[in-house]
Every structure is written in structure tokens, then in C-alpha cells.
Design an enzyme around this catalytic site. Structure first.
Site, PDB file in Angstrom:
ATOM      1  N   SER A   1       5.812  -5.284  -1.491  1.00  0.00           N
ATOM      2  CA  SER A   1       4.141  -4.739  -1.436  1.00  0.00           C
ATOM      3  C   SER A   1       3.041  -6.281  -1.071  1.00  0.00           C
ATOM      4  O   SER A   1       3.397  -6.667  -2.594  1.00  0.00           O
ATOM      5  CB  SER A   1       3.650  -4.311  -1.949  1.00  0.00           C
ATOM      6  OG  SER A   1       2.078  -3.954  -1.484  1.00  0.00           O
TER       7      SER A   1
ATOM      8  N   HIS B   1       6.360  -4.373   3.485  1.00  0.00           N
ATOM      9  CA  HIS B   1       4.453  -3.552   3.590  1.00  0.00           C
ATOM     10  C   HIS B   1       3.417  -4.193   2.859  1.00  0.00           C
ATOM     11  O   HIS B   1       3.081  -4.892   2.637  1.00  0.00           O
ATOM     12  CB  HIS B   1       4.593  -2.959   1.847  1.00  0.00           C
ATOM     13  CG  HIS B   1       4.410  -1.432   1.790  1.00  0.00           C
ATOM     14  ND1 HIS B   1       4.387  -0.519   2.141  1.00  0.00           N
ATOM     15  CD2 HIS B   1       3.060  -1.333   0.874  1.00  0.00           C
ATOM     16  CE1 HIS B   1       3.161   0.212   1.928  1.00  0.00           C
ATOM     17  NE2 HIS B   1       2.504  -0.158   1.241  1.00  0.00           N
TER      18      HIS B   1
ATOM     19  N   ASP C   1      -1.228  -3.368   2.113  1.00  0.00           N
ATOM     20  CA  ASP C   1      -1.582  -2.553   1.696  1.00  0.00           C
ATOM     21  C   ASP C   1      -3.291  -3.369   2.295  1.00  0.00           C
ATOM     22  O   ASP C   1      -3.165  -3.909   2.111  1.00  0.00           O
ATOM     23  CB  ASP C   1      -1.910  -2.310   0.494  1.00  0.00           C
ATOM     24  CG  ASP C   1      -0.025  -1.560  -0.169  1.00  0.00           C
ATOM     25  OD1 ASP C   1      -0.372  -0.864   0.294  1.00  0.00           O
ATOM     26  OD2 ASP C   1       0.451  -2.572  -0.801  1.00  0.00           O
TER      27      ASP C   1
ATOM     28  N   MET D   1      -7.079  -2.239   2.222  1.00  0.00           N
ATOM     29  CA  MET D   1      -8.190  -1.266   1.409  1.00  0.00           C
ATOM     30  C   MET D   1      -9.275  -1.710   2.009  1.00  0.00           C
ATOM     31  O   MET D   1      -9.500  -2.431   2.204  1.00  0.00           O
ATOM     32  CB  MET D   1      -7.925  -1.644   0.448  1.00  0.00           C
ATOM     33  CG  MET D   1      -6.237  -0.744  -0.501  1.00  0.00           C
ATOM     34  SD  MET D   1      -6.096  -2.063  -1.955  1.00  0.00           S
ATOM     35  CE  MET D   1      -4.905  -1.466  -2.724  1.00  0.00           C
TER      36      MET D   1
ATOM     37  N   HIS E   1       0.065   0.302   5.574  1.00  0.00           N
ATOM     38  CA  HIS E   1      -0.493   0.692   4.816  1.00  0.00           C
ATOM     39  C   HIS E   1      -1.556   1.120   4.602  1.00  0.00           C
ATOM     40  O   HIS E   1      -2.605   0.449   4.019  1.00  0.00           O
ATOM     41  CB  HIS E   1       0.540   1.185   3.245  1.00  0.00           C
ATOM     42  CG  HIS E   1      -0.807   1.961   2.454  1.00  0.00           C
ATOM     43  ND1 HIS E   1      -0.268   2.283   1.135  1.00  0.00           N
ATOM     44  CD2 HIS E   1      -0.815   3.342   2.929  1.00  0.00           C
ATOM     45  CE1 HIS E   1      -0.165   3.569   0.691  1.00  0.00           C
ATOM     46  NE2 HIS E   1      -1.384   4.071   1.939  1.00  0.00           N
TER      47      HIS E   1
ATOM     48  N   MET F   1      -5.270   2.193   3.918  1.00  0.00           N
ATOM     49  CA  MET F   1      -5.737   2.791   2.889  1.00  0.00           C
ATOM     50  C   MET F   1      -7.938   2.907   3.000  1.00  0.00           C
ATOM     51  O   MET F   1      -8.548   2.587   2.130  1.00  0.00           O
ATOM     52  CB  MET F   1      -5.628   2.245   1.245  1.00  0.00           C
ATOM     53  CG  MET F   1      -4.522   3.368   0.888  1.00  0.00           C
ATOM     54  SD  MET F   1      -4.102   2.325  -0.684  1.00  0.00           S
ATOM     55  CE  MET F   1      -2.786   0.608   0.468  1.00  0.00           C
TER      56      MET F   1
ATOM     57  N   MET G   1       2.733   9.162  -2.533  1.00  0.00           N
ATOM     58  CA  MET G   1       1.833   7.654  -3.076  1.00  0.00           C
ATOM     59  C   MET G   1       2.414   8.349  -4.367  1.00  0.00           C
ATOM     60  O   MET G   1       2.341   9.623  -4.724  1.00  0.00           O
ATOM     61  CB  MET G   1       0.696   7.677  -3.315  1.00  0.00           C
ATOM     62  CG  MET G   1      -0.002   7.083  -1.652  1.00  0.00           C
ATOM     63  SD  MET G   1       0.535   5.402  -1.858  1.00  0.00           S
ATOM     64  CE  MET G   1      -0.135   4.578  -3.222  1.00  0.00           C
TER      65      MET G   1
ATOM     66  N   ASP H   1       5.559   4.829  -2.748  1.00  0.00           N
ATOM     67  CA  ASP H   1       4.787   4.029  -3.183  1.00  0.00           C
ATOM     68  C   ASP H   1       3.784   4.167  -4.550  1.00  0.00           C
ATOM     69  O   ASP H   1       2.992   4.952  -4.641  1.00  0.00           O
ATOM     70  CB  ASP H   1       3.986   3.265  -1.784  1.00  0.00           C
ATOM     71  CG  ASP H   1       2.791   2.379  -2.362  1.00  0.00           C
ATOM     72  OD1 ASP H   1       2.995   1.342  -3.076  1.00  0.00           O
ATOM     73  OD2 ASP H   1       1.891   2.288  -1.319  1.00  0.00           O
TER      74      ASP H   1
HETATM   75  C1  DX5 Z   1      -0.993   1.087  -4.552  1.00  0.00           C
HETATM   76  C2  DX5 Z   1      -0.737   0.184  -3.073  1.00  0.00           C
HETATM   77  C3  DX5 Z   1       0.554   0.137  -3.474  1.00  0.00           C
HETATM   78  C4  DX5 Z   1       1.207  -1.326  -4.311  1.00  0.00           C
HETATM   79  C5  DX5 Z   1       2.238  -0.435  -5.163  1.00  0.00           C
HETATM   80  O1  DX5 Z   1      -2.215   1.800  -3.455  1.00  0.00           O
HETATM   81  O2  DX5 Z   1      -0.407   1.376  -1.864  1.00  0.00           O
HETATM   82  O3  DX5 Z   1       1.777  -0.055  -1.869  1.00  0.00           O
HETATM   83  O4  DX5 Z   1       0.966  -2.045  -4.088  1.00  0.00           O
HETATM   84  O5  DX5 Z   1       2.042  -1.695  -6.132  1.00  0.00           O
HETATM   85  P1  DX5 Z   1       3.812  -1.468  -7.497  1.00  0.00           P
HETATM   86  O6  DX5 Z   1       4.655  -1.649  -7.092  1.00  0.00           O
HETATM   87  O7  DX5 Z   1       3.019  -2.822  -8.159  1.00  0.00           O
HETATM   88  O8  DX5 Z   1       2.550  -0.575  -7.771  1.00  0.00           O
HETATM   89 ZN    ZN Z   2       1.547   0.931   0.523  1.00  0.00          ZN
END
Ligand code: DX5
Ligand code: ZN
Length: 216
Positions: A8, A33, A35, A37, A66, A68, A137, A175
Site C-alpha cells: 500500500s 495498492h 488508498d 480517502m 481502493h 474510501m 477490511m 486489507d
Molecule cells: C487503510 C487502508 C490500508 C492501509 C493498510 O484504510 O485501506 O490499505 O494502507 O495499512 P497497514 O498494512 O499498515 O495496516
Molecule cells: Zn486499502
């Protein structure tokens, strides 16, 4: 079953985005990956289109985006335009999952659907045949570096059983809180793709860490 690791980029060093993306590109990880947000669906804001474009330029690996964000259907085409190969949205974030799926497909990407820790696996049943991947998740979305919620293992098993029962080959991605210490049990529960942020980027040797997770 096939095993994939998706490091990620949320845990990468944004001052060295190119270097960190190229590290993944050289590594045994097949996916990257990303993320996204919005500060509304989750209490954090990460990055958007321009950053994705820069990551796309630095790797030919699969870009696993991904989302969010609320109302993802408004933005999915633009994520595909800047390089997403797979776009995953949250079932909890949209009033119209069917529209979201249709838009991602029309734009030419694969479709993923994600659920938060409190959302039951059963809510995915009616969508399972329409998506390529389900993202479970295993922490509350929003931040890297949290601990894996143990109850996620039974959700993964339940989801695998549901896919088998429906005769579907839906990919299962997990994840949050993944490391070489728990990767084996998560793969064995039925996941094929494991996301790992802090475990990879905080390691002294991120490339070997990716291999350790893959071979756990
Ligand atoms: C959290 C993200 C994850 C995050 C995972 O909301 O969706 O992808 O980057 O991080 P770790 O592996 O550190 O839990
Ligand atoms: Zn993620």
C-alpha cells in the site's frame, strides 16, 4: 490458490514516490495498492488523481485503487483514466452499487467491492456474481499501521464458502494489519490478495519483506 501481495502506497515516502513505486515494480509483488480517502467516508484525506498519475508512470504492475470516498460513482471513470486497472468502492459509501459497477466496467477496469469490519459478509451475496473482487477490511478504514482484527478470519472463510456455493471465482483481498506474522493464516482462510502497508515500508528491506509475506 494463487497468492498476491499488494503493497500500500499510503505507507510510502511521498517525498520519494518514484523511488518507492519502482521498488514495488522490481519486487515480487504483482499489484500496487492505492488508498484514496476523502475525509468524509473516513476521517482522513490521502491523495487523488495527480498522485495516481505519477505512480502509474513508475510501474507497469496492476494498479489496485481502493476508494474510501462517498458517492464513488461520480469519480470512477476518472480513476480509470489516470491508470487504475481495478477500482474498488465501498458498499457502505454508495446508494447505487449497480451504477458504480456499470461505470467502472464501461470505463474498462475490473471491479472490486469492499466492506468495513462491521458490515456482514451476507450483504455481499447479491453482488458477488457482478464483481471481480471483494476487499475485506481487517481494520477500520482510514489509517495505516493498525492491528489486524481477528474476527476478519471468519469473515474471509464465510466469503470463500459463499463464493464456492455460488460457483464463483471471485478474488478475495484483505486489507489492514497484514504482516509476515499473520499472512499465512489469512491466505489459508481463503484470501488470494493481501495488502500490506506499514509491514512493507517500515521494513529494513522492503523487497524481502514482500517475499516473506508471499511465502508465509
Ligand atoms: C487503510 C487502508 C490500508 C492501509 C493498510 O484504510 O485501506 O490499505 O494502507 O495499512 P497497514 O498494512 O499498515 O495496516
Ligand atoms: Zn486499502
Amino acid at each position: 490458490m494463487q497468492r498476491t501481495v499488494a503493497p500500500s502506497m499510503l505507507s510510502a515516502d511521498f517525498g520519494h514516490l518514484d523511488r518507492d513505486t519502482r521498488m514495488i515494480d522490481r519486487s515480487a509483488a504483482e499489484w500496487v495498492h492505492i488508498d484514496v480517502m476523502d475525509g468524509v467516508f473516513v476521517p482522513n484525506i490521502s491523495f487523488g488523481f495527480p498522485v495516481l498519475k505519477a505512480i502509474r508512470r513508475a510501474t507497469s504492475k496492476l494498479l489496485d485503487v481502493h476508494l474510501m470516498i462517498v458517492s464513488p460513482e461520480k469519480y470512477v471513470e476518472r480513476f480509470v483514466e489516470v491508470g487504475a486497472d481495478l477500482v474498488t468502492f465501498h458498499l457502505e459509501a454508495t446508494q447505487d452499487p449497480a451504477e458504480c459497477i456499470a461505470r467502472i466496467r464501461r470505463a474498462g477496469a475490473r471491479v472490486g467491492m469492499s466492506i468495513k469490519p462491521a458490515t456482514p459478509v451476507e450483504s455481499l451475496r447479491r453482488w458477488l456474481s457482478e464483481v471481480d473482487l471483494v476487499l475485506v477490511m481487517s481494520v477500520e478504514p482510514g489509517f495505516g499501521g493498525q492491528s489486524f482484527i481477528e474476527g476478519s478470519l471468519s469473515k474471509i472463510r464465510e466469503l470463500r464458502a459463499m463464493a464456492d456455493e455460488l460457483g464463483l471465482a471471485t478474488l478475495i483481498e484483505v486489507d489492514g494489519g497484514i504482516s509476515a506474522a499473520n499472512a499465512r493464516e489469512v491466505f489459508e482462510a481463503g484470501a488470494e490478495v493481501l495488502v500490506a502497508g506499514s509491514a512493507v515500508f517500515r521494513a529494513a528491506d522492503p523487497e524481502s519483506e514482500i517475499r516473506r509475506i508471499l511465502e508465509a
